[in-house]
Design an enzyme around this catalytic site. Sequence first.
Site, PDB file in Angstrom:
ATOM      1  N   GLU A   1       0.872  -1.188   0.000  1.00 18.92           N
ATOM      2  CA  GLU A   1       0.000   0.000   0.000  1.00 18.92           C
ATOM      3  C   GLU A   1       0.902   1.229   0.000  1.00 18.92           C
ATOM      4  O   GLU A   1       2.042   1.168   0.473  1.00 18.92           O
ATOM      5  CB  GLU A   1      -0.905  -0.055   1.255  1.00 18.92           C
ATOM      6  CG  GLU A   1      -1.869   1.086   1.487  1.00 18.92           C
ATOM      7  CD  GLU A   1      -2.781   1.402   0.329  1.00 18.92           C
ATOM      8  OE1 GLU A   1      -2.430   2.324  -0.417  1.00 18.92           O
ATOM      9  OE2 GLU A   1      -3.833   0.755   0.171  1.00 18.92           O
TER      10      GLU A   1
ATOM     11  N   ASP B   1       4.877   1.393  -4.571  1.00 19.62           N
ATOM     12  CA  ASP B   1       4.047   1.053  -5.731  1.00 19.62           C
ATOM     13  C   ASP B   1       4.130  -0.464  -5.973  1.00 19.62           C
ATOM     14  O   ASP B   1       5.210  -0.999  -6.248  1.00 19.62           O
ATOM     15  CB  ASP B   1       4.591   1.830  -6.934  1.00 19.62           C
ATOM     16  CG  ASP B   1       3.847   1.523  -8.222  1.00 19.62           C
ATOM     17  OD1 ASP B   1       2.950   0.657  -8.213  1.00 19.62           O
ATOM     18  OD2 ASP B   1       4.189   2.149  -9.245  1.00 19.62           O
TER      19      ASP B   1
ATOM     20  N   ASP C   1      -8.579   1.584  -7.193  1.00 14.58           N
ATOM     21  CA  ASP C   1      -9.092   2.906  -7.572  1.00 14.58           C
ATOM     22  C   ASP C   1      -9.738   2.808  -8.951  1.00 14.58           C
ATOM     23  O   ASP C   1      -9.096   2.370  -9.907  1.00 14.58           O
ATOM     24  CB  ASP C   1      -7.942   3.908  -7.593  1.00 14.58           C
ATOM     25  CG  ASP C   1      -7.373   4.132  -6.201  1.00 14.58           C
ATOM     26  OD1 ASP C   1      -8.100   4.637  -5.332  1.00 14.58           O
ATOM     27  OD2 ASP C   1      -6.199   3.768  -5.975  1.00 14.58           O
TER      28      ASP C   1
ATOM     29  N   THR D   1     -15.061  -5.044   2.427  1.00 13.04           N
ATOM     30  CA  THR D   1     -14.030  -4.021   2.622  1.00 13.04           C
ATOM     31  C   THR D   1     -14.695  -2.653   2.813  1.00 13.04           C
ATOM     32  O   THR D   1     -15.873  -2.457   2.527  1.00 13.04           O
ATOM     33  CB  THR D   1     -13.064  -3.928   1.418  1.00 13.04           C
ATOM     34  OG1 THR D   1     -13.699  -3.196   0.377  1.00 13.04           O
ATOM     35  CG2 THR D   1     -12.642  -5.296   0.904  1.00 13.04           C
ATOM     36  N   LYS D   2     -13.876  -1.697   3.245  1.00 13.63           N
ATOM     37  CA  LYS D   2     -14.384  -0.341   3.457  1.00 13.63           C
ATOM     38  C   LYS D   2     -14.943   0.248   2.162  1.00 13.63           C
ATOM     39  O   LYS D   2     -16.024   0.828   2.131  1.00 13.63           O
ATOM     40  CB  LYS D   2     -13.234   0.524   3.988  1.00 13.63           C
ATOM     41  CG  LYS D   2     -13.616   1.946   4.233  1.00 13.63           C
ATOM     42  CD  LYS D   2     -12.461   2.735   4.806  1.00 13.63           C
ATOM     43  CE  LYS D   2     -12.813   4.218   4.810  1.00 13.63           C
ATOM     44  NZ  LYS D   2     -11.678   5.056   5.142  1.00 13.63           N
TER      45      LYS D   2
ATOM     46  N   GLU E   1     -15.964  -1.362  -0.423  1.00 15.59           N
ATOM     47  CA  GLU E   1     -17.145  -2.114  -0.834  1.00 15.59           C
ATOM     48  C   GLU E   1     -18.391  -1.545  -0.140  1.00 15.59           C
ATOM     49  O   GLU E   1     -19.435  -1.353  -0.769  1.00 15.59           O
ATOM     50  CB  GLU E   1     -16.934  -3.588  -0.431  1.00 15.59           C
ATOM     51  CG  GLU E   1     -18.069  -4.504  -0.826  1.00 15.59           C
ATOM     52  CD  GLU E   1     -17.709  -5.962  -0.579  1.00 15.59           C
ATOM     53  OE1 GLU E   1     -16.702  -6.234   0.126  1.00 15.59           O
ATOM     54  OE2 GLU E   1     -18.421  -6.820  -1.106  1.00 15.59           O
TER      55      GLU E   1
HETATM   56  C1  LIG Z   1     -10.075   2.414  -3.575  1.00 14.00           C
HETATM   57  S1  LIG Z   1      -8.887   1.975  -2.394  1.00 14.00           S
HETATM   58  C2  LIG Z   1      -9.444   0.362  -1.850  1.00 14.00           C
HETATM   59  C3  LIG Z   1      -8.862  -0.036  -0.528  1.00 14.00           C
HETATM   60  C4  LIG Z   1      -9.315  -1.397   0.010  1.00 14.00           C
HETATM   61  N1  LIG Z   1      -8.863  -2.473  -0.820  1.00 14.00           N
HETATM   62  C5  LIG Z   1     -10.799  -1.434   0.177  1.00 14.00           C
HETATM   63  O1  LIG Z   1     -11.463  -2.143  -0.600  1.00 14.00           O
HETATM   64  O2  LIG Z   1     -11.313  -0.784   1.106  1.00 14.00           O
HETATM   65  C6  LIG Z   1      -7.491   1.535  -3.390  1.00 14.00           C
HETATM   66  C7  LIG Z   1      -6.192   1.531  -2.623  1.00 14.00           C
HETATM   67  O3  LIG Z   1      -5.160   1.055  -3.476  1.00 14.00           O
HETATM   68  C8  LIG Z   1      -3.979   1.772  -3.208  1.00 14.00           C
HETATM   69  N2  LIG Z   1      -3.133   1.669  -4.431  1.00 14.00           N
HETATM   70  C9  LIG Z   1      -3.475   2.079  -5.677  1.00 14.00           C
HETATM   71  N3  LIG Z   1      -2.513   1.782  -6.549  1.00 14.00           N
HETATM   72  C10 LIG Z   1      -1.528   1.163  -5.825  1.00 14.00           C
HETATM   73  C11 LIG Z   1      -0.253   0.651  -6.183  1.00 14.00           C
HETATM   74  N4  LIG Z   1       0.185   0.683  -7.439  1.00 14.00           N
HETATM   75  N5  LIG Z   1       0.506   0.117  -5.209  1.00 14.00           N
HETATM   76  C12 LIG Z   1       0.050   0.074  -3.920  1.00 14.00           C
HETATM   77  N6  LIG Z   1      -1.155   0.543  -3.532  1.00 14.00           N
HETATM   78  C13 LIG Z   1      -1.929   1.088  -4.475  1.00 14.00           C
HETATM   79  C14 LIG Z   1      -4.454   3.177  -2.890  1.00 14.00           C
HETATM   80  O4  LIG Z   1      -3.516   3.873  -2.085  1.00 14.00           O
HETATM   81  C15 LIG Z   1      -5.747   2.903  -2.149  1.00 14.00           C
HETATM   82  O5  LIG Z   1      -5.552   2.858  -0.747  1.00 14.00           O
END
Ligand SMILES: C[S@@+](CC[C@H](N)C(=O)[O-])C[C@H]1O[C@@H](n2cnc3c(N)ncnc32)[C@H](O)[C@@H]1O
Length: 229
Positions: free
Chosen positions: A83, A110, A133, A206-207, A209
């Site tokens: 993350e 990343d 995202d 998940t949050k 979701e």
């Molecule tokens: C929309 S949130 C979903 C979080 C969690 N999985 C949930 O369902 O509640 C997407 C998460 O992916 C992380 N993220 C996006 N691209 C990433 C990457 N390339 N490497 C690590 N984390 C990433 C973002 O920081 C964000 O916290």
Amino acid sequence: MHKNREIKSFVLRGGRMSLQQRQVLSVFWPKFGISVAENEQLDLAAIFNKTNPKVIFEIGFGNGVTLADMAEKNPEYSFLGVEVYTTGISNLLLLIEEKNLTNIRIIQHDAVAVLRNNIKDHALHKVQIFFPDPWPKLRHRKRRLVNPLFVELLTSKIISGGILHMATDWEDYAIQMLNVVSSNSHFTNSAGLGNFSSDKLGRSETKFERRGARLGHGVWDLVFCLSDR
Ligand SMILES: C[S@@+](CC[C@H](N)C(=O)[O-])C[C@H]1O[C@@H](n2cnc3c(N)ncnc32)[C@H](O)[C@@H]1O
């Protein structure tokens, strides 16, 4: 100009850390955090203190609640969460400590770069990506994590017979995921060609979701199995 500069699937959020977050990071990061350097492949057996750990790699665990829950319920697996979001990392560190979990480690970076630079080929039992995202605006779609190049990278990191589990609450992203992964001949759809999965493989809500549900969104899970390469 650097022509090959990669488009990232995230935008780093600024903002100050609270005192508690700073304290959590300083106390628990040394126990559960893994720092990565470019071109240094991780020794997962040493990290999890296990010969042949069955590693589940979660990309973008957000606040970490689902990851901590899965790790608690599946002690035979080793969970590597990646993350970029510091608040989420601090939250997961607290959960690991509170639940006394020994089978989670965290990388703040990343995940695409981590897969490429730090994970040995065919080292992962499962890759899970829950509610990535969505980048719903047309001009931002190029930021979506699940694209053909990324899926090709996964084929070299997951073991033969291993799993790719994704979920999203954005229908057009779900269809994009389905098309992109189905087009890669190394993956087989566990739910049958063209189908979404009714099996969530033990994934708890998940949050994001929950947030999607409040907005009236549906949920689509996708489960693919990697065949022999
Ligand atoms: C929309 S949130 C979903 C979080 C969690 N999985 C949930 O369902 O509640 C997407 C998460 O992916 C992380 N993220 C996006 N691209 C990433 C990457 N390339 N490497 C690590 N984390 C990433 C973002 O920081 C964000 O916290």
